[in-house]
Design a protein around this motif. Structure first.
Motif, PDB file in Angstrom:
ATOM      1  N   THR A 151     -72.169  31.476  48.717  1.00 20.19           N
ATOM      2  CA  THR A 151     -71.700  30.985  50.009  1.00 20.19           C
ATOM      3  C   THR A 151     -72.641  31.395  51.126  1.00 20.19           C
ATOM      4  N   ILE A 152     -73.172  32.603  51.079  1.00 21.48           N
ATOM      5  CA  ILE A 152     -74.125  33.049  52.094  1.00 21.48           C
ATOM      6  C   ILE A 152     -75.367  32.157  52.072  1.00 21.48           C
ATOM      7  N   GLN A 153     -75.831  31.797  50.882  1.00 25.19           N
ATOM      8  CA  GLN A 153     -76.986  30.900  50.779  1.00 25.19           C
ATOM      9  C   GLN A 153     -76.677  29.540  51.405  1.00 25.19           C
ATOM     10  N   HIS A 154     -75.480  29.005  51.141  1.00 24.14           N
ATOM     11  CA  HIS A 154     -75.100  27.715  51.738  1.00 24.14           C
ATOM     12  C   HIS A 154     -75.033  27.793  53.249  1.00 24.14           C
ATOM     13  N   ASP A 179     -63.832  28.320  55.023  1.00 18.12           N
ATOM     14  CA  ASP A 179     -64.035  29.774  54.970  1.00 18.12           C
ATOM     15  C   ASP A 179     -62.774  30.503  54.527  1.00 18.12           C
ATOM     16  N   PHE A 180     -61.642  30.149  55.101  1.00 16.16           N
ATOM     17  CA  PHE A 180     -60.394  30.823  54.741  1.00 16.16           C
ATOM     18  C   PHE A 180     -60.040  30.594  53.277  1.00 16.16           C
ATOM     19  N   ASP A 181     -60.243  29.359  52.804  1.00 15.22           N
ATOM     20  CA  ASP A 181     -60.001  29.071  51.386  1.00 15.22           C
ATOM     21  C   ASP A 181     -60.923  29.896  50.497  1.00 15.22           C
ATOM     22  N   PHE A 182     -62.182  29.965  50.890  1.00 17.91           N
ATOM     23  CA  PHE A 182     -63.167  30.706  50.107  1.00 17.91           C
ATOM     24  C   PHE A 182     -62.788  32.188  50.019  1.00 17.91           C
ATOM     25  N   TYR A 183     -62.491  32.801  51.162  1.00 14.15           N
ATOM     26  CA  TYR A 183     -62.158  34.227  51.146  1.00 14.15           C
ATOM     27  C   TYR A 183     -60.863  34.500  50.395  1.00 14.15           C
ATOM     28  N   GLY A 220     -63.234  19.013  65.195  1.00 13.84           N
ATOM     29  CA  GLY A 220     -62.835  18.641  63.839  1.00 13.84           C
ATOM     30  C   GLY A 220     -63.748  19.246  62.799  1.00 13.84           C
ATOM     31  N   VAL A 221     -65.054  19.214  63.049  1.00 11.73           N
ATOM     32  CA  VAL A 221     -66.016  19.805  62.113  1.00 11.73           C
ATOM     33  C   VAL A 221     -65.819  21.313  62.054  1.00 11.73           C
ATOM     34  N   ALA A 222     -65.663  21.951  63.208  1.00 10.57           N
ATOM     35  CA  ALA A 222     -65.459  23.402  63.236  1.00 10.57           C
ATOM     36  C   ALA A 222     -64.176  23.786  62.506  1.00 10.57           C
ATOM     37  N   ARG A 223     -63.133  23.015  62.696  1.00 12.13           N
ATOM     38  CA  ARG A 223     -61.864  23.289  62.011  1.00 12.13           C
ATOM     39  C   ARG A 223     -62.038  23.191  60.494  1.00 12.13           C
ATOM     40  N   SER A 224     -62.768  22.178  60.042  1.00 15.86           N
ATOM     41  CA  SER A 224     -63.004  22.011  58.606  1.00 15.86           C
ATOM     42  C   SER A 224     -63.784  23.182  58.035  1.00 15.86           C
TER      43      SER A 224
END
Length: 167
Positions: A157-160, A131-135, A122-126
């Motif tokens: 995002t890279i910093q986060h 990531d997909f939303d961001f890109y 679940g965490v990995a899916r989130s």
């Protein structure tokens, strides 16, 4: 005579197995959670981050029993000609909270622990959804010709992600 024993402990199992034990239809049902009476549409809103987190009524052995009785009365006990897939869907969506089988046993849901694998998935899916939303947003900015904002968003995002990976 009947003997009763009190067992104290916790149950941890695969979500599919827990769904079978409780008579639940599974994670793709209208009421997908075996722990709470939460509709799928409400759960999706929660993950979208639109407003405060909702409060859901917890599933208990009693309301699982009541949901099974609703399903049995409104669907199973009907004449076979009335037991259509549409009638079944109507009952599970509106009355039985996706309980569509007789539970194998009744136990307190607050002693049921989800399998660690499901929590990790679940965490990995989130994270992947994020990531997909961001890109997608970066691509929109790039298409609009706003390269400075795109670069800033990528660097942020890279910093986060670096902070997350260090933890």
């Amino acid at each position: 005579s009947i003997w009763q024993y009190m067992v104290i402990g916790a149950l941890s199992a695969d979500m599919e197995f827990l769904s079978i034990l409780t008579g639940h239809q599974g994670a793709s049902a209208t009421w997908p959670c075996i722990y709470n009476l939460a509709k799928l549409s409400d759960v999706k809103k929660m993950w979208e981050g639109t407003g405060a987190l909702p409060s859901f009524v917890a599933r208990t052995a009693d309301n699982i029993r009541q949901s099974w009785q609703e399903y049995k009365t409104r669907y199973c006990d009907k004449d076979p000609s009335e037991r259509t897939s549409a009638a079944r869907a109507n009952v599970t969506k509106k009355y039985s909270h996706s309980i569509a089988m007789e539970p194998c046993c009744y136990f307190p849901m607050d002693s049921v622990i989800p399998a660690v694998m499901h929590v990790r998935l679940g965490v990995a899916r989130s994270l992947l959804d994020f990531d997909f939303d961001f890109y997608g947003k970066v691509a929109e900015l790039a298409e609009d010709g706003n390269h400075a904002e795109s670069r800033h968003a990528i660097e942020e995002t890279i910093q986060h992600l670096e902070i997350y990976l260090e933890e």
